[in-house]
Design a protein around this motif. Structure first.
Motif, short mmCIF file in Angstrom:
data_model
loop_
_atom_site.label_atom_id
_atom_site.label_comp_id
_atom_site.label_asym_id
_atom_site.label_seq_id
_atom_site.Cartn_x
_atom_site.Cartn_y
_atom_site.Cartn_z
N VAL A 1 9.03 11.25 -7.24
CA VAL A 1 8.14 11.30 -6.08
C VAL A 1 8.07 9.92 -5.41
O VAL A 1 8.16 9.78 -4.19
CB VAL A 1 6.73 11.77 -6.49
CG1 VAL A 1 5.77 11.70 -5.31
CG2 VAL A 1 6.80 13.19 -7.03
N THR B 1 11.58 6.89 2.13
CA THR B 1 11.32 7.53 3.41
C THR B 1 10.66 6.52 4.34
O THR B 1 10.94 6.46 5.53
CB THR B 1 10.37 8.73 3.23
OG1 THR B 1 10.91 9.57 2.22
CG2 THR B 1 10.25 9.53 4.51
N PHE C 1 9.16 8.92 -1.57
CA PHE C 1 8.17 8.36 -0.66
C PHE C 1 8.58 6.96 -0.19
O PHE C 1 8.59 6.66 1.00
CB PHE C 1 6.80 8.31 -1.35
CG PHE C 1 5.72 7.76 -0.47
CD1 PHE C 1 5.16 8.54 0.53
CD2 PHE C 1 5.27 6.46 -0.63
CE1 PHE C 1 4.19 8.03 1.36
CE2 PHE C 1 4.29 5.94 0.19
CZ PHE C 1 3.75 6.73 1.19
N ALA D 1 5.81 15.74 5.37
CA ALA D 1 4.47 15.84 4.77
C ALA D 1 3.88 17.22 5.00
O ALA D 1 3.33 17.84 4.08
CB ALA D 1 3.56 14.76 5.35
#
Lengths: 75, 477
Positions: free
Chosen positions: A17, A24, A21, B94
């Protein structure tokens, strides 16, 4: 064996994860390593990043296990 | 209801007493799962086909002369059919994650672990690996005998064939994963000479290894001990959640009887205690002990029990999808369905629909041109010939579509403000173009200090695509 899994598995999930993140948000081409721009290929940078996160997370899990009260510790 | 899924029943505790008392983990007994057939098995296989045709097929499709679905890490662009997503679009990622989470809540509240039973890669690959195993080593009885048999030439051959088939399948799975991130044509060329890059080789082997170990060796242990979702899914259950249920009222007291005997005349329930529901369970539990956290909701026991009920000429559904309330209050299917609509599911469902609509609207109205303005850091402002003040800016213009376009840049916000150039720029398809512009203002246009100005970037062929971006203009003292 159980302890290895308890350390390596949760850290693997969190590292996955974290890697997604982080990369990105941050372009690896804009990173600097010891003052010089990172020159690895993107896939290498992502991979190294993933293992970096994994090692850090695993260290945290390892300390969690180490600090666990003895009564709760599995044999 | 206080989380029954995670509470071990007394029977379970007794069962686990042979394990080490310091841990909750029983030593694993290798399961040889009996295969079954029926409605739920068909559904699971349908989902195996659907998910895997998508997974193995998508990297091979082309669109606009490039790979249709490619998460291009080198270019930092995600291609999904007609769309190109940039790091600036992380917002949509998201939203997608939020949609996934709500979908999981929604479906779990309605019918338990649908995800686990039908679509989770762990279930899907285990299903495929067990199919390969059965084709090579035979059914569950033959496999158990083979497990017990000493190693000889035949066992060696069978094991070798099985492990080999698993390995080839795993390697292909790993190759496919990497094909989502590295163009598949390049990978295919590399495949002919085994000339993958070091990291591509590594990730193919890494994912292949994971597939092999998880689906071939660990199987139900992944669900029982490693999966975080399995641990917290209990909190999403309520007494109206449909789960795989053994009808205790109908089944007990269980016991053997001759075929054709009415169970009531011998003082028994409908369960003939054949144990097939346990044999087909991929996690090796006995559903007759009630809802257990190991149950992945695959419905294999329902299919197996229905077949037995057919043979005994009893009505089907001794094990079926039902709810805690339905069982307690002896509800029929109609009342169960009425209770699907309850505050929890309506709220989850409402939120899910709302977020999906927001996502679609967001994508439909997404501007395919983006502008970031950076001030030239070397000189804030300088005076040029003709009594003009000049500020220099670098405009990062992102052309997000796969079509070359020309744009015109203009500036406003101060009297007499203008560009030093004509402001025309050509943008190649799906690229970020850096355009340096000099903005000039007459010396007496405004007071010394910082002033707000606005850049406007218009697509020449389609003036409706326009981006306005504010920045500051500095007039020195």
């Amino acid at each position: 064996m159980l302890k290895w899994i308890q350390v390596l598995w949760p850290s693997f999930m969190v590292a996955f994860v974290a890697t997604v993140f982080f990369f990105t948000v941050v372009n690896p081409q804009e990173l600097y390593l010891l003052g010089d721009p990172v020159e690895y290929s993107p896939i290498a940078t992502y991979s190294i990043g993933f293992f970096g996160f994994w090692v850090v997370c695993a260290a945290s899990s390892l300390i969690s296990i180490y600090l666990e009260p003895p009564s709760k510790r599995g044999s | 209801m206080a989380d029954p899924a995670n509470k071990p029943s007394p029977d379970k505790a007794a069962q686990g007493s042979d394990s080490n008392p310091d841990t909750l983990y029983a030593s694993r007994k290798k399961l040889q799962v009996r295969s079954t057939s029926g409605v739920f098995t068909n559904w699971r296989w349908a989902m195996v086909w659907l998910t895997q045709i998508l997974y193995y097929g998508l990297p091979w499709l082309t669109w606009n002369d490039r790979q249709a679905v490619l998460f291009h890490l080198t270019e930092r662009k995600f291609y999904i059919f007609g769309w190109v997503f940039w790091p600036q679009d992380v917002f949509y990622l998201a939203i997608l994650l939020i949609i996934s989470a709500y979908a999981l809540f929604f479906f779990t509240a309605i019918a338990g672990r649908l995800w686990c039973g039908y679509t989770c890669p762990q279930t899907v690959y285990t299903e495929i690996f067990m199919w390969i195993e059965e084709k090579i080593e035979g059914d569950h009885n033959k496999r158990r005998k083979l497990d017990a048999a000493p190693m000889d030439a035949r066992k060696f051959m069978l094991r070798g064939a099985k492990f080999g088939a698993w390995a080839i399948f795993s390697l292909w799975t790993g190759f496919t994963l990497v094909a989502y991130f590295s163009p598949v044509e390049e990978l295919l060329q590399a495949l002919t000479t085994f000339g993958f890059g070091p990291w591509e080789t590594f990730w193919i082997l890494f994912y292949a290894g994971f597939t092999y170990v998880f689906a071939g060796l660990l199987r139900e242990q992944v669900c029982k001990y490693m999966c975080p979702y399995a641990r917290f899914q209990g909190v999403m259950f309520d007494p109206d959640t449909l789960v795989v249920t053994y009808d205790e009222f109908r089944g007990e007291p269980r016991g053997t009887r001759k075929k054709g005997v009415d169970p009531k005349t011998v003082g028994k329930g409908d369960c003939i205690d054949c144990g097939i529901c346990v044999q087909v369970c991929p996690t090796g539990i006995d559903i007759r002990q009630g809802l257990q956290y190991e149950c992945i909701g695959c419905g294999a026991c329902i299919d197996a029990c229905d077949q037995v009920m057919d043979k005994m000429s009893y009505p089907r559904g001794l094990i079926r999808y039902s709810t805690e309330n339905a069982l307690k209050k002896r509800w029929g299917m109609k009342e169960i369905l009425v209770h699907v609509a309850r505050p929890r599911t309506l709220i989850y469902g409402g939120l899910l629909v709302a977020i999906c609509i927001a996502m679609v609207v967001g994508l439909a109205t997404r501007t395919d041109l983006r502008v970031d303005i950076l001030r030239d850091r070397a000189t804030l402002a300088r005076e040029v010939e003709g009594g003009l003040i000049e500020n220099v800016y670098r405009l990062q213009v992102i052309n997000m579509i796969e079509e070359a376009r020309n744009v015109t840049i203009s500036v406003s916000g101060l009297d007499g403000i203008h560009l030093d150039s004509d402001g025309l720029a050509a943008l190649p398809a799906a690229t970020t173009e850096s355009v340096t512009v000099q903005v000039r203002v007459p010396y007496d246009a405004a007071e010394p200090g910082v002033h707000q100005i606005v850049f406007e970037v218009v697509v020449d062929d389609d003036p409706s695509v326009v981006v306005r971006e504010g920045t500051t203009f500095i007039i020195p003292r």
